[in-house]
Design a protein around this motif. Structure first.
Motif, mmCIF file in Angstrom:
data_model
loop_
_atom_site.group_PDB
_atom_site.id
_atom_site.type_symbol
_atom_site.label_atom_id
_atom_site.label_comp_id
_atom_site.label_asym_id
_atom_site.label_seq_id
_atom_site.Cartn_x
_atom_site.Cartn_y
_atom_site.Cartn_z
ATOM 1 N N GLU A 7 2.769 15.919 -4.591
ATOM 2 C CA GLU A 7 1.357 15.774 -4.229
ATOM 3 C C GLU A 7 1.048 14.341 -3.789
ATOM 4 N N ILE A 8 1.650 13.373 -4.455
ATOM 5 C CA ILE A 8 1.432 11.965 -4.092
ATOM 6 C C ILE A 8 1.969 11.690 -2.698
ATOM 7 N N VAL A 14 -1.207 11.970 4.457
ATOM 8 C CA VAL A 14 -2.542 12.225 5.023
ATOM 9 C C VAL A 14 -3.282 10.910 5.245
ATOM 10 N N ILE A 15 -3.217 10.002 4.269
ATOM 11 C CA ILE A 15 -3.887 8.697 4.420
ATOM 12 C C ILE A 15 -3.278 7.922 5.576
ATOM 13 N N ALA A 17 -1.823 9.153 8.178
ATOM 14 C CA ALA A 17 -2.200 9.813 9.429
ATOM 15 C C ALA A 17 -3.640 9.491 9.812
ATOM 16 N N LEU A 18 -4.508 9.380 8.819
ATOM 17 C CA LEU A 18 -5.924 9.082 9.112
ATOM 18 C C LEU A 18 -6.121 7.653 9.600
ATOM 19 N N PHE A 19 -5.493 6.695 8.947
ATOM 20 C CA PHE A 19 -5.759 5.292 9.253
ATOM 21 C C PHE A 19 -4.719 4.657 10.171
ATOM 22 N N GLY A 20 -3.520 5.110 10.169
ATOM 23 C CA GLY A 20 -2.483 4.483 10.993
ATOM 24 C C GLY A 20 -1.957 3.237 10.311
ATOM 25 N N TYR A 21 -0.834 2.757 10.796
ATOM 26 C CA TYR A 21 -0.213 1.605 10.154
ATOM 27 C C TYR A 21 -0.953 0.295 10.427
ATOM 28 N N LYS A 22 -1.759 0.219 11.490
ATOM 29 C CA LYS A 22 -2.476 -1.018 11.786
ATOM 30 C C LYS A 22 -3.747 -1.170 10.951
ATOM 31 N N LYS A 23 -4.422 -0.084 10.686
ATOM 32 C CA LYS A 23 -5.690 -0.158 9.962
ATOM 33 C C LYS A 23 -5.526 0.051 8.459
ATOM 34 N N LEU A 24 -4.359 0.443 8.011
ATOM 35 C CA LEU A 24 -4.142 0.725 6.597
ATOM 36 C C LEU A 24 -4.381 -0.502 5.706
ATOM 37 N N ASP A 26 -6.408 -3.036 6.199
ATOM 38 C CA ASP A 26 -7.852 -3.275 6.169
ATOM 39 C C ASP A 26 -8.564 -2.244 5.303
ATOM 40 N N ALA A 27 -8.119 -0.998 5.403
ATOM 41 C CA ALA A 27 -8.739 0.066 4.608
ATOM 42 C C ALA A 27 -8.488 -0.150 3.119
ATOM 43 N N THR A 28 -7.278 -0.518 2.744
ATOM 44 C CA THR A 28 -6.991 -0.746 1.329
ATOM 45 C C THR A 28 -7.739 -1.969 0.803
ATOM 46 N N ARG A 29 -7.882 -2.980 1.638
ATOM 47 C CA ARG A 29 -8.633 -4.169 1.249
ATOM 48 C C ARG A 29 -10.106 -3.819 1.020
#
Length: 91
Positions: A7-8, A14-15, A17-24, A26-29
């Motif tokens: 599940e993890i 999914v995460i 795929a949603l954000f991509g490697y460039k925005k990931l 920034d999203a986690t921050r």
């Protein structure tokens, strides 16, 4: 929550795929900042609740109205000085 390794992995895909490697990053921050703000607000609410309970438990004395004070009049002090006498001269 019982999340197994499968599940993890699915959630991570999914995460990604949603954000991509460039925005990931920034999203986690942004998620980290939001969690810090949320945690600070919760701590502030807890401290405020504790202070309110402590104030409610405090026993307060009834208010007393001050009595008007009458001025104390002292008589003028008498002079304690001795009259000035010139020194005597004996020759």
């Amino acid at each position: 929550m019982n999340l197994g390794p499968m599940e993890i992995v699915i959630i991570a895909i999914v995460i990604f795929a949603l954000f991509g490697y460039k925005k990931l990053p920034d999203a986690t921050r942004a998620v980290g900042r939001s969690l810090r703000i949320f945690k600070g607000e919760m701590k502030g609410m807890k401290d405020e609740d504790v202070a309110t309970k402590a104030e409610a438990q405090t026993v307060r004395a009834p208010l007393e109205t001050p009595q008007p004070q009458t001025p104390v009049v002292t008589p003028p002090a008498e002079s304690t000085k001795q009259p000035h006498t010139p020194p005597s001269t004996t020759a």
